[in-house]
Design a protein around this motif. Structure first.
Motif, PDB file in Angstrom:
ATOM      1  N   GLY A 174       0.823  -1.203   0.000  1.00 50.51           N
ATOM      2  CA  GLY A 174       0.000   0.000   0.000  1.00 50.51           C
ATOM      3  C   GLY A 174       0.851   1.245   0.000  1.00 50.51           C
ATOM      4  N   SER A 175       0.805   1.972   1.119  1.00 51.34           N
ATOM      5  CA  SER A 175       1.539   3.240   1.184  1.00 51.34           C
ATOM      6  C   SER A 175       3.006   3.061   1.540  1.00 51.34           C
ATOM      7  N   GLY A 176       3.404   1.874   1.986  1.00 53.03           N
ATOM      8  CA  GLY A 176       4.790   1.646   2.376  1.00 53.03           C
ATOM      9  C   GLY A 176       5.737   1.704   1.193  1.00 53.03           C
ATOM     10  N   ARG A 177       6.940   2.252   1.397  1.00 52.11           N
ATOM     11  CA  ARG A 177       7.948   2.330   0.355  1.00 52.11           C
ATOM     12  C   ARG A 177       9.181   1.560   0.782  1.00 52.11           C
ATOM     13  N   GLY A 178       9.677   0.698  -0.105  1.00 48.81           N
ATOM     14  CA  GLY A 178      10.893  -0.018   0.195  1.00 48.81           C
ATOM     15  C   GLY A 178      10.725  -0.986   1.348  1.00 48.81           C
ATOM     16  N   LEU A 179      11.849  -1.277   2.023  1.00 43.64           N
ATOM     17  CA  LEU A 179      11.812  -2.321   3.046  1.00 43.64           C
ATOM     18  C   LEU A 179      12.936  -2.152   4.062  1.00 43.64           C
ATOM     19  N   VAL A 180      12.569  -2.231   5.328  1.00 42.22           N
ATOM     20  CA  VAL A 180      13.532  -2.365   6.421  1.00 42.22           C
ATOM     21  C   VAL A 180      13.091  -3.578   7.229  1.00 42.22           C
ATOM     22  N   ALA A 181      13.877  -4.639   7.172  1.00 38.77           N
ATOM     23  CA  ALA A 181      13.579  -5.858   7.933  1.00 38.77           C
ATOM     24  C   ALA A 181      14.679  -6.025   8.968  1.00 38.77           C
ATOM     25  N   ALA A 182      14.313  -5.977  10.234  1.00 38.65           N
ATOM     26  CA  ALA A 182      15.303  -6.008  11.313  1.00 38.65           C
ATOM     27  C   ALA A 182      15.002  -7.125  12.296  1.00 38.65           C
ATOM     28  N   ALA A 183      16.047  -7.616  12.940  1.00 37.64           N
ATOM     29  CA  ALA A 183      15.897  -8.727  13.868  1.00 37.64           C
ATOM     30  C   ALA A 183      15.087  -8.367  15.100  1.00 37.64           C
ATOM     31  N   ASP A 184      15.127  -7.077  15.500  1.00 30.26           N
ATOM     32  CA  ASP A 184      14.426  -6.680  16.719  1.00 30.26           C
ATOM     33  C   ASP A 184      14.068  -5.196  16.657  1.00 30.26           C
ATOM     34  N   GLU A 185      13.293  -4.767  17.637  1.00 29.07           N
ATOM     35  CA  GLU A 185      12.819  -3.379  17.671  1.00 29.07           C
ATOM     36  C   GLU A 185      13.970  -2.386  17.787  1.00 29.07           C
ATOM     37  N   GLU A 186      14.969  -2.698  18.607  1.00 27.81           N
ATOM     38  CA  GLU A 186      16.088  -1.770  18.798  1.00 27.81           C
ATOM     39  C   GLU A 186      16.838  -1.532  17.493  1.00 27.81           C
ATOM     40  N   THR A 187      17.157  -2.614  16.790  1.00 27.13           N
ATOM     41  CA  THR A 187      17.869  -2.483  15.515  1.00 27.13           C
ATOM     42  C   THR A 187      17.034  -1.711  14.511  1.00 27.13           C
ATOM     43  N   HIS A 188      15.753  -2.033  14.448  1.00 21.94           N
ATOM     44  CA  HIS A 188      14.860  -1.340  13.526  1.00 21.94           C
ATOM     45  C   HIS A 188      14.795   0.146  13.862  1.00 21.94           C
ATOM     46  N   GLY A 189      14.677   0.472  15.132  1.00 17.37           N
ATOM     47  CA  GLY A 189      14.601   1.868  15.550  1.00 17.37           C
ATOM     48  C   GLY A 189      15.849   2.646  15.195  1.00 17.37           C
ATOM     49  N   LEU A 190      17.027   2.046  15.398  1.00 17.45           N
ATOM     50  CA  LEU A 190      18.284   2.711  15.057  1.00 17.45           C
ATOM     51  C   LEU A 190      18.346   3.004  13.557  1.00 17.45           C
ATOM     52  N   LEU A 191      18.003   2.009  12.751  1.00 14.86           N
ATOM     53  CA  LEU A 191      18.068   2.193  11.304  1.00 14.86           C
ATOM     54  C   LEU A 191      17.065   3.239  10.837  1.00 14.86           C
ATOM     55  N   MET A 192      15.847   3.209  11.414  1.00 12.63           N
ATOM     56  CA  MET A 192      14.839   4.174  10.995  1.00 12.63           C
ATOM     57  C   MET A 192      15.260   5.592  11.357  1.00 12.63           C
ATOM     58  N   SER A 193      15.947   5.767  12.487  1.00 10.02           N
ATOM     59  CA  SER A 193      16.403   7.110  12.861  1.00 10.02           C
ATOM     60  C   SER A 193      17.440   7.614  11.866  1.00 10.02           C
ATOM     61  N   MET A 194      18.293   6.720  11.364  1.00  9.29           N
ATOM     62  CA  MET A 194      19.286   7.094  10.374  1.00  9.29           C
ATOM     63  C   MET A 194      18.638   7.415   9.026  1.00  9.29           C
ATOM     64  N   VAL A 195      17.626   6.624   8.667  1.00  9.81           N
ATOM     65  CA  VAL A 195      16.904   6.879   7.413  1.00  9.81           C
ATOM     66  C   VAL A 195      16.234   8.250   7.480  1.00  9.81           C
ATOM     67  N   ARG A 196      15.616   8.559   8.624  1.00 12.01           N
ATOM     68  CA  ARG A 196      14.947   9.855   8.762  1.00 12.01           C
ATOM     69  C   ARG A 196      15.948  11.001   8.693  1.00 12.01           C
ATOM     70  N   ASP A 197      17.150  10.800   9.249  1.00 10.12           N
ATOM     71  CA  ASP A 197      18.185  11.825   9.161  1.00 10.12           C
ATOM     72  C   ASP A 197      18.549  12.121   7.714  1.00 10.12           C
ATOM     73  N   ARG A 198      18.561  11.068   6.890  1.00  5.98           N
ATOM     74  CA  ARG A 198      18.954  11.232   5.495  1.00  5.98           C
ATOM     75  C   ARG A 198      17.832  11.797   4.630  1.00  5.98           C
ATOM     76  N   THR A 199      16.594  11.729   5.123  1.00  2.00           N
ATOM     77  CA  THR A 199      15.482  12.241   4.326  1.00  2.00           C
ATOM     78  C   THR A 199      14.993  13.588   4.847  1.00  2.00           C
TER      79      THR A 199
END
Length: 266
Positions: free
Chosen positions: A241-266
């Protein structure tokens, strides 16, 4: 392991199909194969085509009324079929064509069973949509257990870059927080998603549109979800649907760290 008789049968079809394709990929490895140009730098080889034929043979024999969407053959079967299989006979064609064994064979039933086969390790990662397992001949099935302990993150750097200039996956590697928390790897194949589900990778990141029913990603996404990974688009929205691309992470902490970096870049 898997209780439902219907689910068990679908899983068996997915595994048999993935293995049939993997047998072809393994047998044809190392040969000089003509490239079938698809444009924009993409191509297939005879191994892609023959592996898909082998997979379709398995599905047609077991599920003659089901439709199939194959990367090479396109849509086959009734357009109004209630069930559809998604087939990527050789995910990682560029790797394969240059002699790298980092490839996978993907077979997925929409909203159901899925299997990812590694032609060279002999491993098959599979799910009924609720639980996820790894099978290797001669050993017992092992349930997939994601973990971020490796700190290895696969990042798909292949074009196109639909979110550029706002976001490109390559920019993620330049984020100072990435080097502090992770180490990059580049596989560019669904094998990476299977490895996230199995604990061999901490996460996988790729740009793109709706990947939920992509022949390239459907099986890997199904594995990660069933294994308990955190799976979203690069915008944090659910995949599809509205989701773009993919971030698949082993756990919430890893996912949160990556999403914060993605947001910094956007």
């Amino acid at each position: 392991m898997i209780n439902s008789s219907a689910s068990t049968n679908d899983v068996a079809v997915a595994i048999a199909g993935a293995r049939a394709g993997a047998d072809v990929v393994r047998t044809m490895y190392g040969r000089r194969l003509n490239r079938i140009d698809k444009g924009a730098g993409d191509f297939a080889t005879a191994a892609d085509v023959e592996a898909e034929k082998a997979i379709l043979g398995v599905i047609r024999a077991a599920r003659p009324d089901d439709a199939v969407l194959g990367e090479e053959g396109g849509q086959q079967g009734a357009t109004d079929a209630e069930r559809q299989w998604l087939v990527d006979p050789l995910c990682g064609t560029l790797n394969y064509a240059v002699g790298s064994m980092l490839v996978a064979v993907n077979v997925a039933l929409r909203e159901g069973a899925a299997a990812v086969a590694d032609p060279f390790s002999g491993e098959v990662f599979f799910t009924d949509g609720e639980t996820a397992w790894r099978r290797r001949d001669g050993t017992d099935d092992v349930s997939l257990a994601p973990t971020s302990a490796t700190r290895l993150v696969d990042v798909n750097l292949d074009p196109p870059f639909p979110s550029a200039p706002g976001f490109r996956a390559v920019d993620l590697l330049a984020h100072p927080g990435f080097a502090e928390n992770f180490r990059p790897r580049v596989v560019s194949t669904t094998l990476a998603l299977a490895w996230v589900a199995a604990g061999k990778r901490a996460a996988y990141v790729t740009d793109g549109g709706d990947l939920s029913w992509s022949v390239h990603f459907a099986a890997g996404i199904a594995l990660c979800r069933a294994a308990g990974c955190v799976v979203t688009g690069i915008d944090g929205a659910p995949v599809g649907g509205s989701g773009r691309g993919l971030v698949a992470a082993a756990d919430e902490e890893t996912h949160g760290l990556l999403m914060s970096m993605v947001r910094d870049r956007t």
